[in-house]
Design a protein around this motif. Structure first.
Motif, PDB file in Angstrom:
ATOM      1  N   LEU A   1       0.826  -1.203   0.000  1.00 46.72           N
ATOM      2  CA  LEU A   1       0.000   0.000   0.000  1.00 46.72           C
ATOM      3  C   LEU A   1       0.862   1.255   0.000  1.00 46.72           C
ATOM      4  N   LEU A   2       1.912   1.214   0.814  1.00 46.00           N
ATOM      5  CA  LEU A   2       2.806   2.365   0.904  1.00 46.00           C
ATOM      6  C   LEU A   2       3.503   2.631  -0.423  1.00 46.00           C
ATOM      7  N   ALA A   3       3.914   1.556  -1.089  1.00 44.21           N
ATOM      8  CA  ALA A   3       4.570   1.704  -2.396  1.00 44.21           C
ATOM      9  C   ALA A   3       3.603   2.299  -3.419  1.00 44.21           C
ATOM     10  N   SER A   4       2.356   1.820  -3.433  1.00 45.17           N
ATOM     11  CA  SER A   4       1.355   2.324  -4.379  1.00 45.17           C
ATOM     12  C   SER A   4       1.053   3.800  -4.136  1.00 45.17           C
ATOM     13  N   CYS A   5       0.902   4.161  -2.856  1.00 41.45           N
ATOM     14  CA  CYS A   5       0.590   5.548  -2.519  1.00 41.45           C
ATOM     15  C   CYS A   5       1.774   6.473  -2.820  1.00 41.45           C
ATOM     16  N   SER A   6       2.996   5.977  -2.631  1.00 45.65           N
ATOM     17  CA  SER A   6       4.185   6.780  -2.933  1.00 45.65           C
ATOM     18  C   SER A   6       4.264   7.085  -4.420  1.00 45.65           C
ATOM     19  N   ARG A   7       3.981   6.070  -5.249  1.00 48.41           N
ATOM     20  CA  ARG A   7       4.003   6.278  -6.701  1.00 48.41           C
ATOM     21  C   ARG A   7       2.938   7.284  -7.134  1.00 48.41           C
ATOM     22  N   ALA A   8       1.736   7.142  -6.553  1.00 48.99           N
ATOM     23  CA  ALA A   8       0.652   8.064  -6.893  1.00 48.99           C
ATOM     24  C   ALA A   8       0.997   9.490  -6.486  1.00 48.99           C
ATOM     25  N   LEU A   9       1.622   9.622  -5.318  1.00 45.00           N
ATOM     26  CA  LEU A   9       2.002  10.947  -4.826  1.00 45.00           C
ATOM     27  C   LEU A   9       3.027  11.606  -5.737  1.00 45.00           C
ATOM     28  N   LEU A  10       4.028  10.842  -6.165  1.00 40.36           N
ATOM     29  CA  LEU A  10       5.073  11.381  -7.035  1.00 40.36           C
ATOM     30  C   LEU A  10       4.503  11.825  -8.382  1.00 40.36           C
ATOM     31  N   GLU A  11       3.498  11.109  -8.869  1.00 42.79           N
ATOM     32  CA  GLU A  11       2.888  11.471 -10.149  1.00 42.79           C
ATOM     33  C   GLU A  11       2.101  12.778 -10.045  1.00 42.79           C
ATOM     34  N   ASP A  12       1.521  13.023  -8.873  1.00 42.37           N
ATOM     35  CA  ASP A  12       0.677  14.213  -8.700  1.00 42.37           C
ATOM     36  C   ASP A  12       1.473  15.484  -8.412  1.00 42.37           C
TER      37      ASP A  12
ATOM     38  N   LEU B   1      11.155   8.331   0.001  1.00 40.37           N
ATOM     39  CA  LEU B   1       9.950   7.499   0.115  1.00 40.37           C
ATOM     40  C   LEU B   1      10.295   6.012   0.101  1.00 40.37           C
ATOM     41  N   GLU B   2      11.281   5.637  -0.710  1.00 42.98           N
ATOM     42  CA  GLU B   2      11.729   4.243  -0.745  1.00 42.98           C
ATOM     43  C   GLU B   2      12.335   3.831   0.590  1.00 42.98           C
ATOM     44  N   HIS B   3      13.102   4.737   1.190  1.00 40.10           N
ATOM     45  CA  HIS B   3      13.695   4.477   2.501  1.00 40.10           C
ATOM     46  C   HIS B   3      12.591   4.295   3.549  1.00 40.10           C
ATOM     47  N   TYR B   4      11.562   5.108   3.460  1.00 46.20           N
ATOM     48  CA  TYR B   4      10.413   5.013   4.364  1.00 46.20           C
ATOM     49  C   TYR B   4       9.702   3.676   4.193  1.00 46.20           C
ATOM     50  N   ARG B   5       9.514   3.268   2.935  1.00 43.76           N
ATOM     51  CA  ARG B   5       8.826   2.006   2.661  1.00 43.76           C
ATOM     52  C   ARG B   5       9.610   0.806   3.167  1.00 43.76           C
ATOM     53  N   ARG B   6      10.908   0.824   2.970  1.00 46.45           N
ATOM     54  CA  ARG B   6      11.723  -0.342   3.332  1.00 46.45           C
ATOM     55  C   ARG B   6      12.021  -0.434   4.813  1.00 46.45           C
ATOM     56  N   TRP B   7      12.278   0.705   5.448  1.00 47.82           N
ATOM     57  CA  TRP B   7      12.753   0.683   6.829  1.00 47.82           C
ATOM     58  C   TRP B   7      11.800   1.335   7.834  1.00 47.82           C
ATOM     59  N   GLY B   8      10.730   1.964   7.341  1.00 43.58           N
ATOM     60  CA  GLY B   8       9.773   2.591   8.251  1.00 43.58           C
ATOM     61  C   GLY B   8      10.276   3.888   8.857  1.00 43.58           C
ATOM     62  N   MET B   9      11.336   4.451   8.314  1.00 48.86           N
ATOM     63  CA  MET B   9      11.910   5.692   8.824  1.00 48.86           C
ATOM     64  C   MET B   9      11.617   6.821   7.835  1.00 48.86           C
ATOM     65  N   THR B  10      11.096   7.920   8.356  1.00 48.99           N
ATOM     66  CA  THR B  10      10.683   9.036   7.492  1.00 48.99           C
ATOM     67  C   THR B  10      11.800  10.034   7.244  1.00 48.99           C
ATOM     68  N   TYR B  11      13.021   9.714   7.613  1.00 49.21           N
ATOM     69  CA  TYR B  11      14.134  10.643   7.381  1.00 49.21           C
ATOM     70  C   TYR B  11      15.417   9.885   7.067  1.00 49.21           C
ATOM     71  N   MET B  12      16.344  10.594   6.446  1.00 50.13           N
ATOM     72  CA  MET B  12      17.697  10.114   6.208  1.00 50.13           C
ATOM     73  C   MET B  12      18.638  11.255   6.567  1.00 50.13           C
ATOM     74  N   TYR B  13      19.926  10.943   6.657  1.00 44.86           N
ATOM     75  CA  TYR B  13      20.912  11.990   6.898  1.00 44.86           C
ATOM     76  C   TYR B  13      21.551  12.402   5.573  1.00 44.86           C
ATOM     77  N   LEU B  14      22.031  13.633   5.549  1.00 45.22           N
ATOM     78  CA  LEU B  14      22.556  14.200   4.314  1.00 45.22           C
ATOM     79  C   LEU B  14      23.650  13.336   3.707  1.00 45.22           C
ATOM     80  N   ASP B  15      24.539  12.802   4.537  1.00 47.04           N
ATOM     81  CA  ASP B  15      25.626  11.978   3.994  1.00 47.04           C
ATOM     82  C   ASP B  15      25.091  10.676   3.388  1.00 47.04           C
TER      83      ASP B  15
END
Length: 258
Positions: free
Chosen positions: A162-173, A188-202
């Motif tokens: 569901l998360l993958a489908s919604c992410s694709r739809a969001l990117l298209e809009d 968004l891929e990081h969020y889908r795979r690991w459940g984390m809504t952030y990454m670090y710059l590096d």
């Protein structure tokens, strides 16, 4: 006969500088586009027309043609008898992309294999310890928690889908350019795979193989549009996360289709 491309200083302003590549295929002076990499890998297989490339990649033909024309002047591609081909520099570039992706894939599988092996040993040890403490009747009921665990795993897979489908739809809009889409797609891929809504710059720099100045300009643009937030963690560095607007949109999408 394939024409060899040689960049010269009078071919176009700054062309000689922008056409140089490191031995490992990295362009000097800026980040590489994932779309350019995809096109190069396709042309490594055989010459192709722009419309054919666009169809394979799922992009508009005009958009792909603009990339081909731009990178033709930079020495990666050439146009012969209606077909796009790689220059010698383009071939080296594409081969390095393939090597990098294969090495990355091997590393991912190796990490997964280690995780499976480790969890298997731990699971067997815990299972034997638990079984020894049960009565024969309790032991005969071990399939019930096993089935419950399968149900939980199925629910997790469904949620990930569901998360993958919604992410694709969001990117298209969203009205964002290709570079912004590339960065947001990774978050968004990081969020889908690991459940984390952030990454670090590096982390973002490493995953995108991007120049920091370029990356920060893209992140500032996404921040201005209310799609990401930037937070400077003194211990761990710059944190880049999905904004409330994005998270709310994904949550609403999941509720709507689940």
């Amino acid at each position: 006969m394939r024409r060899r491309y040689t960049a010269t200083a009078d071919a176009a302003p700054g062309l000689a500088e922008s056409s140089r590549y490191e031995p490992d295929g990295k362009q000097k002076g800026g980040p590489r586009s994932r779309l350019v990499e995809a096109i190069a890998v396709l042309l490594l297989a055989r010459p192709m027309r722009a419309a054919e490339i666009a169809q394979v990649l799922g992009k508009p033909t005009r958009y792909v043609s603009s990339y081909l024309s731009y990178w033709r002047t930079r020495g990666l591609f050439d146009y012969e008898n209606g077909f796009w081909v790689l220059t010698p520099a383009g071939e080296d570039f594409a081969k390095n992309i393939l090597e990098r992706e294969m090495n990355s894939r091997v590393a991912q599988y190796a990490a997964l294999a280690r995780q499976i092996a480790s969890s298997s040993v731990e699971h067997n040890s815990l299972a034997m310890k638990h079984k020894s403490s049960l009565t024969p009747r309790q032991q005969s009921g071990e399939f019930q928690p096993f089935i419950a665990q399968l149900t939980i795993n199925a629910d997790n897979k469904s949620q990930e889908h569901l998360l993958a489908s919604c992410s694709r739809a969001l990117l298209e809009d969203l009205e964002i350019d290709e570079d912004e889409r590339q960065v947001l797609e990774l978050l968004l891929e990081h969020y889908r795979r690991w459940g984390m809504t952030y990454m670090y710059l590096d982390q973002l720099e490493r995953e995108l193989e991007a120049d920091r100045i370029w990356l920060m300009s893209i992140l500032r643009s996404l921040q201005t549009k209310g799609l990401v937030y930037l937070y400077n963690d003194r211990r761990l560095g710059m944190r880049v996360g999905l904004s409330k607007k994005i998270k709310n949109a994904i949550s609403a999408c999941i509720r709507a289709i689940s």
